[in-house]
Design a protein around this motif. Sequence first.
Motif, short mmCIF file in Angstrom:
data_model
loop_
_atom_site.label_atom_id
_atom_site.label_comp_id
_atom_site.label_asym_id
_atom_site.label_seq_id
_atom_site.Cartn_x
_atom_site.Cartn_y
_atom_site.Cartn_z
N GLY A 35 -16.66 84.37 -39.60
CA GLY A 35 -17.64 84.81 -38.69
C GLY A 35 -18.81 85.46 -38.87
N LYS A 36 -19.23 86.30 -37.92
CA LYS A 36 -20.59 87.98 -38.19
C LYS A 36 -19.58 89.50 -38.99
CE LYS A 36 -22.94 86.09 -34.66
NZ LYS A 36 -22.56 84.68 -34.10
N GLY A 37 -20.36 89.76 -39.91
CA GLY A 37 -19.63 90.75 -39.90
C GLY A 37 -18.75 90.34 -41.27
N PHE A 46 -3.68 89.50 -28.16
CA PHE A 46 -3.46 88.76 -29.81
C PHE A 46 -4.86 89.21 -30.33
CE2 PHE A 46 -4.23 85.67 -32.70
CZ PHE A 46 -2.94 85.78 -33.55
N THR A 47 -4.45 90.09 -30.92
CA THR A 47 -5.79 90.87 -31.84
C THR A 47 -6.15 90.43 -33.09
OG1 THR A 47 -4.61 93.00 -32.25
CG2 THR A 47 -6.29 93.28 -30.15
N GLY A 48 -7.18 90.78 -33.57
CA GLY A 48 -7.63 90.24 -34.98
C GLY A 48 -8.83 91.00 -35.07
N ALA A 49 -8.88 90.74 -37.23
CA ALA A 49 -10.25 91.18 -37.28
C ALA A 49 -11.71 91.77 -36.62
CB ALA A 49 -10.88 90.34 -38.37
N GLY A 50 -11.79 91.40 -35.09
CA GLY A 50 -13.00 90.99 -34.47
C GLY A 50 -12.96 92.95 -33.81
N VAL A 51 -11.64 93.22 -33.66
CA VAL A 51 -11.48 94.19 -32.62
C VAL A 51 -11.13 95.83 -33.18
CG1 VAL A 51 -9.48 96.06 -31.85
CG2 VAL A 51 -9.60 93.47 -30.65
N SER A 52 -11.95 95.29 -34.37
CA SER A 52 -11.92 96.92 -35.78
C SER A 52 -12.70 96.69 -36.33
CB SER A 52 -11.01 96.34 -37.46
OG SER A 52 -9.14 96.41 -36.12
N ALA A 53 -13.84 95.08 -35.80
CA ALA A 53 -15.06 95.47 -36.43
C ALA A 53 -16.21 96.48 -36.27
CB ALA A 53 -16.08 94.36 -36.21
N GLU A 54 -16.06 96.84 -35.49
CA GLU A 54 -16.50 98.02 -34.46
C GLU A 54 -16.12 99.09 -35.06
OE1 GLU A 54 -17.40 98.66 -30.44
OE2 GLU A 54 -18.43 96.91 -30.78
N SER A 55 -14.86 99.53 -36.02
CA SER A 55 -14.54 100.42 -36.80
C SER A 55 -15.25 101.11 -38.46
CB SER A 55 -13.19 100.50 -36.34
OG SER A 55 -12.82 101.05 -35.63
N GLY A 56 -16.11 99.80 -38.25
CA GLY A 56 -16.78 99.68 -39.77
C GLY A 56 -15.67 99.01 -40.85
N ILE A 57 -14.84 98.30 -40.15
CA ILE A 57 -13.82 96.85 -41.56
C ILE A 57 -13.94 95.88 -40.99
CG2 ILE A 57 -11.30 96.36 -41.84
CD1 ILE A 57 -10.87 98.29 -40.61
N PRO A 58 -14.72 95.14 -42.26
CA PRO A 58 -15.35 93.99 -41.71
C PRO A 58 -14.29 92.85 -41.85
CG PRO A 58 -16.33 94.67 -43.65
CD PRO A 58 -15.25 95.72 -43.22
N THR A 59 -14.58 91.78 -40.56
CA THR A 59 -13.91 90.67 -41.27
C THR A 59 -14.16 89.28 -42.42
OG1 THR A 59 -15.38 89.34 -39.41
CG2 THR A 59 -14.08 90.61 -38.27
N LYS A 94 -9.20 100.36 -54.59
CA LYS A 94 -9.17 101.36 -54.43
C LYS A 94 -11.32 101.45 -54.61
CE LYS A 94 -9.74 105.21 -58.45
NZ LYS A 94 -9.32 105.15 -59.64
N ASP A 95 -11.86 100.27 -55.20
CA ASP A 95 -13.12 100.45 -54.53
C ASP A 95 -13.78 100.48 -53.62
OD1 ASP A 95 -15.76 100.09 -55.70
OD2 ASP A 95 -15.47 97.65 -56.66
N VAL A 96 -13.09 99.18 -52.50
CA VAL A 96 -13.18 98.21 -51.25
C VAL A 96 -12.82 99.34 -50.04
CG1 VAL A 96 -13.82 96.49 -50.34
CG2 VAL A 96 -14.71 96.93 -52.35
N LYS A 130 -10.49 105.09 -45.28
CA LYS A 130 -10.55 106.97 -44.88
C LYS A 130 -11.34 106.93 -43.94
CE LYS A 130 -9.65 108.36 -49.42
NZ LYS A 130 -10.36 108.40 -50.82
N LYS A 131 -12.72 105.68 -43.74
CA LYS A 131 -13.29 106.32 -42.82
C LYS A 131 -13.09 105.32 -41.14
CE LYS A 131 -17.77 106.42 -45.78
NZ LYS A 131 -18.39 105.34 -45.93
N ALA A 132 -12.80 104.59 -41.60
CA ALA A 132 -12.23 104.22 -39.89
C ALA A 132 -11.71 104.78 -38.99
CB ALA A 132 -11.44 101.49 -40.06
#
Length: 243
Positions: free
Chosen positions: A36-38, A20-33, A67-69, A75-77
Amino acid sequence: MNNIKTLKHWVGKSDNIVLFTGAGVSAESGIPTYRGKGGYWNKYDPDKYANINYFHQDPSYYWNFFKDVRSPVLKKAKPNTAHRSIVKLENSGRIKSIITQNIDGLHKEAGSKNILELHGNTRMFSCLKCKLEFDFHQINDLLDKHLPPECTECGSLIRPNVILFGEPLDPDILSKADTDSSLADLFITAGSSLVVQPAALLPLTAKKNGAKLVIINLDPTPLDAMADLVININVSEVFLKII
Ligand code: NAD
Ligand code: ZN
């Protein structure tokens, strides 16, 4: 470290792991949670861009945020070590189901197959009126012409294919997630604050039906007390050590 050894041992013995995954798994891809941290940028208010009532009230708020964020970040993740390690565990036959709250599509991009996207996918869009679908590339083109973007077929408002606050989850996906959770022998949550409902009920369902519950998260969660194991270490580091 001992905790990771225990998890590795349990993973080795299990043949029906549900992840079961959440935003923390993608944090290192540069997607903020969110939490929590980040956590997410403060520039846009999640009570507005992630809320269905506000979307109908002022759709341009969501589309400005996108568009802004969100769009530049997506695109980068790219999938990170955690996503790739999860694919290896899935290919070994141990992980039966990946239930994700993430809407970034990175599990799929990494090559995972049995993914249940509880909250939809923010790279797909559809017209509110004629239901025509648009992909990430098309929506970015439309956004360059008009904000909010307009359906190329009927000119109506387009929405993201994500579940916003105030909307129910897809009953078929939720029901499959519930069944998978109840059949798990090991239920691992990774990078989730476990506060968003009804998603956060799934670990309880698994536990009630006899699964061991493991929580991997940098910050404490409300379910820590009932978990069989809590690991407060970066999720990619943990997965790298157990594959
Ligand atoms: P959350 O933001 O509430 O919590 C994320 C948790 O991840 C935090 O508790 C934090 O301690 C932990 N964390 C951060 N980096 C970590 C790391 N490297 N290793 C281990 N843990 C780490 O996330 P949630 O529980 O998924 O709920 C957020 C909601 O917002 C969901 O509904 C989701 O749909 C949406 N969301 C999705 C994305 C995405 O798709 N990537 C990003 C932000 C929010
Ligand atoms: Zn249309």
